[in-house]
Motif scaffolding. Structure first.
Motif, PDB file in Angstrom:
ATOM      1  N   PHE A 107      31.771  51.675  44.114  1.00  0.00           N
ATOM      2  CA  PHE A 107      29.810  51.593  43.600  1.00  0.00           C
ATOM      3  C   PHE A 107      29.519  51.191  42.484  1.00  0.00           C
ATOM      4  O   PHE A 107      28.840  50.670  42.497  1.00  0.00           O
ATOM      5  CB  PHE A 107      29.138  53.105  44.691  1.00  0.00           C
ATOM      6  N   HIS A 108      30.646  51.411  41.869  1.00  0.00           N
ATOM      7  CA  HIS A 108      30.731  51.526  40.270  1.00  0.00           C
ATOM      8  C   HIS A 108      30.611  50.078  40.314  1.00  0.00           C
ATOM      9  O   HIS A 108      29.900  49.035  39.646  1.00  0.00           O
ATOM     10  CB  HIS A 108      31.354  51.815  39.187  1.00  0.00           C
ATOM     11  N   LEU A 109      32.293  49.284  41.216  1.00  0.00           N
ATOM     12  CA  LEU A 109      31.646  47.717  40.537  1.00  0.00           C
ATOM     13  C   LEU A 109      30.309  46.602  41.742  1.00  0.00           C
ATOM     14  O   LEU A 109      30.223  46.074  40.891  1.00  0.00           O
ATOM     15  CB  LEU A 109      32.926  46.814  41.525  1.00  0.00           C
ATOM     16  N   LEU A 110      30.092  47.358  42.635  1.00  0.00           N
ATOM     17  CA  LEU A 110      28.548  47.302  43.809  1.00  0.00           C
ATOM     18  C   LEU A 110      27.495  47.196  42.267  1.00  0.00           C
ATOM     19  O   LEU A 110      26.783  46.187  42.840  1.00  0.00           O
ATOM     20  CB  LEU A 110      28.389  47.892  44.979  1.00  0.00           C
ATOM     21  N   LYS A 111      27.551  48.228  41.665  1.00  0.00           N
ATOM     22  CA  LYS A 111      26.032  48.304  41.172  1.00  0.00           C
ATOM     23  C   LYS A 111      26.633  47.259  39.060  1.00  0.00           C
ATOM     24  O   LYS A 111      25.312  46.332  39.253  1.00  0.00           O
ATOM     25  CB  LYS A 111      25.941  49.738  39.871  1.00  0.00           C
TER      26      LYS A 111
END
Length: 275
Positions: free
Chosen positions: A123-127
């Motif tokens: 989710f960090h990468l997606l953000k």
């Protein structure tokens, strides 16, 4: 689950990159080796992709591998080989981003960023990908439901990047005969649930060359907007995924066989420049 940005709209989204549009009438071919290994390898791959009517050259420069002792990619050196080969043959580029560092390196150097199956719920990468303006290919996770896949796309759209392309690449099931099980029903279902373009990677689903053509044809028949296929000039010498890589000659034959199938479902495909 509330997914207001990914949910079906009145019009389907199309993503335009240069002269190529993903999600329109044309089924776009994206192909190249699993991993960038050398400049010579990438030039040969790019020549084959272009000759078959492909528009986008794929090649991994950062490779997440199950074993820490497997080839992990050439990193920044590989980016140069990918870019130079694509430029020589007038192709766009796509490669996988693994983390914040690789995103910083790749964001200004490739046309499309790919989120691999293992990172679908990073989710960090997606953000972070929501903050860039590169188109993003979001692969479905190894065991992700369709709802989880769409929720991952929502993260990117919520960050402000509307250029998301969903990629079905097979899911892990009890069946060991293929590397994964290609969920073609998900392609049709996602096009009912969402406005985003959907492509299919038959190479990672099959894990073997002999059934890739059949899976690719079925994907076009059920509505895929593009195909992401592994092509290597010498699969027997590949440092990763050689057993599921077509030769340029096999890829050209497949591309020719796909065109009448695309036409039968109201789509089109680019012809070889020599055709």
């Amino acid at each position: 689950m509330n997914l207001p940005l990914v949910g079906l709209k009145d019009e389907r989204s199309t993503i335009r990159i240069g002269d190529t549009t993903i999600g329109a009438r044309e089924v776009v071919l994206m192909a190249g080796p699993c991993a960038v290994e050398s400049g010579e390898q990438m030039r040969a791959a790019a020549q084959g992709v272009k000759a078959a009517g492909g528009k986008i050259l794929r090649g991994g420069v950062y490779k997440p591998r199950t074993s820490p002792y497997s080839f992990q990619g050439l990193g920044e050196e590989g980016i140069d080989y990918l870019r130079e080969a694509a430029a020589e043959y007038g192709l766009l580029t796509v490669t996988e981003v693994m983390d914040e560092r690789s995103l910083d390196v790749l964001v200004d150097k490739v046309d499309i960023l790919q989120v691999g199956s293992r990172n679908m719920q990073n989710f960090h990468l997606l953000k972070l990908l929501g903050e860039v303006r590169n188109p993003v290919i979001l692969k479905r996770g190894l065991a992700a439901t369709v709802e989880e896949w769409l929720a991952a796309a929502e993260y990117i759209l919520a960050g402000g990047n509307a250029q998301v392309i969903l990629c079905e690449r097979g899911i892990r099931t009890f069946e060991p005969s293929t590397r994964n099980t290609l969920d073609l029903s998900a392609v049709s279902l996602v096009k009912v649930l969402s406005h985003l373009p959907v492509i299919v990677d038959p190479s990672h689903a099959a894990g073997r060359v002999d059934i890739i053509p059949a899976l690719a044809k079925a994907a076009v028949a059920v509505g895929a907007d593009g195909l992401l296929i592994e092509v290597h000039p010498h699969p027997e010498e590949a440092q990763s995924d050689g057993m599921q890589s077509l030769t340029p000659e096999q890829f050209a034959r497949l591309a020719a066989e796909l065109r009448p199938i695309a036409q039968s479902v109201g789509r089109s495909m680019a012809h070889s420049p020599k055709a």
